[in-house]
Enzyme design. Structure first.
Site, PDB file in Angstrom:
ATOM      1  N   CYS A 172       1.739 -19.952 -20.634  1.00 51.96           N
ATOM      2  CA  CYS A 172       1.961 -18.825 -19.333  1.00 51.96           C
ATOM      3  C   CYS A 172       2.624 -20.444 -18.086  1.00 51.96           C
ATOM      4  CB  CYS A 172       0.448 -18.294 -19.085  1.00 51.96           C
ATOM      5  SG  CYS A 172      -0.625 -17.871 -20.787  1.00 51.96           S
ATOM      6  N   CYS A 208     -10.474 -24.325 -14.526  1.00 50.60           N
ATOM      7  CA  CYS A 208      -9.630 -23.535 -15.546  1.00 50.60           C
ATOM      8  C   CYS A 208      -8.289 -24.004 -15.818  1.00 50.60           C
ATOM      9  CB  CYS A 208      -9.748 -21.844 -15.296  1.00 50.60           C
ATOM     10  SG  CYS A 208     -11.613 -21.435 -15.261  1.00 50.60           S
ATOM     11  N   CYS A 210      -0.658 -25.476 -26.306  1.00 50.31           N
ATOM     12  CA  CYS A 210      -0.644 -23.862 -26.233  1.00 50.31           C
ATOM     13  C   CYS A 210       0.214 -23.508 -26.525  1.00 50.31           C
ATOM     14  CB  CYS A 210      -1.419 -23.344 -24.894  1.00 50.31           C
ATOM     15  SG  CYS A 210      -1.528 -21.498 -25.463  1.00 50.31           S
ATOM     16  N   SER A 251     -11.647 -15.762 -25.475  1.00 48.50           N
ATOM     17  CA  SER A 251     -10.651 -15.251 -24.557  1.00 48.50           C
ATOM     18  C   SER A 251      -9.257 -15.172 -24.942  1.00 48.50           C
ATOM     19  CB  SER A 251     -10.679 -16.746 -23.008  1.00 48.50           C
ATOM     20  OG  SER A 251      -9.870 -15.434 -22.019  1.00 48.50           O
ATOM     21  N   CYS A 299     -17.347 -25.601 -22.470  1.00 53.11           N
ATOM     22  CA  CYS A 299     -15.935 -24.719 -22.302  1.00 53.11           C
ATOM     23  C   CYS A 299     -15.406 -25.540 -23.593  1.00 53.11           C
ATOM     24  CB  CYS A 299     -15.327 -24.646 -21.390  1.00 53.11           C
ATOM     25  SG  CYS A 299     -13.286 -23.772 -21.208  1.00 53.11           S
ATOM     26  N   GLU A 354      -4.808 -20.740 -28.019  1.00 57.40           N
ATOM     27  CA  GLU A 354      -4.620 -19.654 -27.681  1.00 57.40           C
ATOM     28  C   GLU A 354      -5.909 -18.805 -29.064  1.00 57.40           C
ATOM     29  OE1 GLU A 354      -5.320 -16.111 -26.262  1.00 57.40           O
ATOM     30  OE2 GLU A 354      -5.437 -15.744 -27.855  1.00 57.40           O
ATOM     31  N   CYS A 370      -1.090 -22.530 -16.121  1.00 60.12           N
ATOM     32  CA  CYS A 370      -1.491 -23.024 -16.867  1.00 60.12           C
ATOM     33  C   CYS A 370      -0.573 -24.614 -17.185  1.00 60.12           C
ATOM     34  CB  CYS A 370      -2.175 -22.059 -17.678  1.00 60.12           C
ATOM     35  SG  CYS A 370      -2.993 -23.110 -19.111  1.00 60.12           S
ATOM     36  N   GLU A 409      -8.915 -31.391 -25.109  1.00 58.47           N
ATOM     37  CA  GLU A 409     -10.961 -31.663 -24.120  1.00 58.47           C
ATOM     38  C   GLU A 409     -12.000 -30.661 -23.770  1.00 58.47           C
ATOM     39  OE1 GLU A 409      -8.438 -33.910 -20.624  1.00 58.47           O
ATOM     40  OE2 GLU A 409      -7.961 -31.361 -19.989  1.00 58.47           O
TER      41      GLU A 409
HETATM   42  N1  SAH Z   1      -5.841 -18.708 -23.993  1.00 55.67           N
HETATM   43  C1  SAH Z   1      -6.581 -17.416 -23.535  1.00 55.67           C
HETATM   44  C2  SAH Z   1      -8.336 -19.229 -23.264  1.00 55.67           C
HETATM   45  C3  SAH Z   1      -6.984 -20.260 -22.280  1.00 55.67           C
HETATM   46  S1  SAH Z   1      -7.625 -19.958 -20.477  1.00 55.67           S
HETATM   47  C4  SAH Z   1      -6.739 -17.336 -22.465  1.00 55.67           C
HETATM   48  O1  SAH Z   1      -4.969 -17.171 -21.630  1.00 55.67           O
HETATM   49  O2  SAH Z   1      -7.549 -16.004 -22.175  1.00 55.67           O
HETATM   50  C5  SAH Z   1      -8.872 -19.107 -19.831  1.00 55.67           C
HETATM   51  C6  SAH Z   1      -8.061 -19.003 -18.624  1.00 55.67           C
HETATM   52  O3  SAH Z   1      -7.737 -19.558 -17.646  1.00 55.67           O
HETATM   53  C7  SAH Z   1      -7.442 -18.135 -18.637  1.00 55.67           C
HETATM   54  O4  SAH Z   1      -8.055 -16.674 -18.533  1.00 55.67           O
HETATM   55  C8  SAH Z   1      -6.466 -18.185 -18.196  1.00 55.67           C
HETATM   56  O5  SAH Z   1      -5.590 -17.891 -17.533  1.00 55.67           O
HETATM   57  C9  SAH Z   1      -6.828 -18.564 -16.711  1.00 55.67           C
HETATM   58  N2  SAH Z   1      -6.238 -20.618 -16.382  1.00 55.67           N
HETATM   59  C10 SAH Z   1      -4.972 -20.838 -16.545  1.00 55.67           C
HETATM   60  N3  SAH Z   1      -4.698 -21.341 -15.716  1.00 55.67           N
HETATM   61  C11 SAH Z   1      -5.093 -21.418 -15.040  1.00 55.67           C
HETATM   62  C12 SAH Z   1      -5.561 -22.270 -13.401  1.00 55.67           C
HETATM   63  N4  SAH Z   1      -4.052 -22.809 -12.786  1.00 55.67           N
HETATM   64  N5  SAH Z   1      -5.881 -21.838 -12.321  1.00 55.67           N
HETATM   65  C13 SAH Z   1      -6.913 -20.591 -13.051  1.00 55.67           C
HETATM   66  N6  SAH Z   1      -7.398 -20.549 -14.004  1.00 55.67           N
HETATM   67  C14 SAH Z   1      -6.753 -20.478 -14.668  1.00 55.67           C
END
Ligand code: SAH
Length: 349
Positions: free
Chosen positions: A108, A330, A104, A186, A97, A155, A111, A84
């Site tokens: 996390c 995000c 991924c 990021s 974005c 990532e 996420c 996406e």
């Molecule tokens: N893997 C990379 C980039 C992708 S995520 C990273 O971890 O930075 C982009 C951002 O969105 C990251 O800071 C991530 O932690 C955040 N993110 C993930 N899930 C989220 C959520 N449910 N609400 C808000 N931000 C979130």
């Protein structure tokens, strides 16, 4: 669109250099959608290019439009992996974005992309094509993409070479011509990637998802913390600062009752001051709902958290996520079925 590969081919075929200028112009400025549309080229050259370099490697499956102007596109790679891309508007400004991977591997806990697992790395050309899509979308209302953030699925530092290849394609002064400082990568804190970026001549921005000021908090949210803990990430930040003198952006997701207490703010401020005084900008992010069991911090908690950072002289801002109503904010990017697709493909091989 592997624009760099197309340009290399033209050179190999002995085409004069104005031909590469025409290709760059057609693809990145006129935003053609096929080789046939690059009408400055001779018919025969277009035909050769059609044979040699697929113009589009992504197929669009779906587009959703949010009330706030955000647009989310779902694409599929030629071998069927979903991804996406999100185009955001803030007044006249347009930010795209992009995803660096389908899915991924980092899982996390908050996420949605993490929950889908890893499909595969995207190529620099597949990432570039997301930018070209966004540029066409923006052109409809006379706008241009001013910023690219590698904050979609994936990532970026698990796909370092192709991500940097994308950055060079976007940055190429005779091509799309996006300033390096308008591109942000990021990372979840993948230390080898931070070290490699520190040595890169291209001055792109670095953002690190920290989300907790210590191993206890961060470790419960991000499994990657077992591999690279807070101290390791901070040591990498220090090396990066020494090598580049550039500011680092810290992303900090505020989760109700998890990492949003005043003592977390205090610890975060201390950690950043100890690592590199004045070296960071903290982006606070309000949690966007996913299937995970978290709640967003309430405004009063966010206010207190910010006041502490303010008092401790940590530069910060609160990121307003866009496109929540279409799951484009995000952390909300996810497409089902990636694991199944991967095992089917493995079986087929
Ligand atoms: N893997 C990379 C980039 C992708 S995520 C990273 O971890 O930075 C982009 C951002 O969105 C990251 O800071 C991530 O932690 C955040 N993110 C993930 N899930 C989220 C959520 N449910 N609400 C808000 N931000 C979130």
């Amino acid at each position: 669109m592997q624009l760099d590969a197309a340009l290399a081919l033209l050179a190999e075929w002995g085409e004069p250099s104005y031909r590469s200028a025409q290709v760059r112009q057609g693809v990145t400025r006129d935003l053609a959608t096929s080789w046939d549309e690059v009408s400055t080229l001779s018919k025969s050259l277009r035909a050769r290019l059609v044979e040699a370099v697929p113009f589009a490697e992504l197929t669009m499956d779906d587009v959703q439009r949010s009330k706030d102007g955000t647009v989310k596109a779902r694409f599929r790679t030629a071998d069927d992996f979903p991804l996406e891309t999100v185009l955001m508007r803030h007044g006249e400004r347009r930010t795209v974005c992009v995803s660096s991977q389908s899915g991924c591997a980092l899982a996390c806990t908050f996420c949605a992309t993490g929950a889908m697992g890893l499909g595969r790395n995207l190529t620099g050309g597949e990432i570039f094509e997301q930018l070209l899509w966004a540029a066409r979308e923006a052109r409809v209302d006379g706008a241009r993409i001013g910023n690219v953030v590698l904050m979609g699925m994936g990532e970026p530092f698990h796909n370092y070479d192709e991500v940097l290849r994308f950055c060079r394609l976007a940055n190429d002064a005779e091509g799309y011509g996006l300033a390096a400082r308008s591109i942000a990568i990021s990372t979840a804190g993948w230390v080898p990637g931070i070290d490699r970026l520190a040595a890169e001549p291209l001055q792109v921005k670095l953002a690190i998802s920290l989300h907790g000021p210590d191993d206890e908090v961060r470790g419960a949210l991000m499994p990657v913390n077992k591999r690279f803990d807070v101290a390791a990430v901070m040591a990498a930040c220090r090396r990066y600062r020494e090598a580049t003198r550039r500011r680092i952006f810290i992303e900090y997701l505020l989760l109700d009752g998890v990492n949003d207490a005043p003592e977390h703010a205090d610890r975060l401020a201390r950690l950043l001051h100890e690592t590199a005084p004045g070296g960071f900008h903290v982006n606070l992010i309000v949690y966007n709902p996913t299937a995970a069991d978290y709640r967003a911090s309430v405004p009063a908690r966010i206010g207190t958290f910010r006041a502490i950072l303010e008092r401790r002289k940590i530069d910060h801002s609160l990121r307003q996520s866009r496109g929540r109503d279409i799951d484009a904010a995000c952390g909300q990017l996810a497409v089902r079925g990636v694991r199944e697709l991967r095992s089917r493909q493995r079986a087929a091989r």
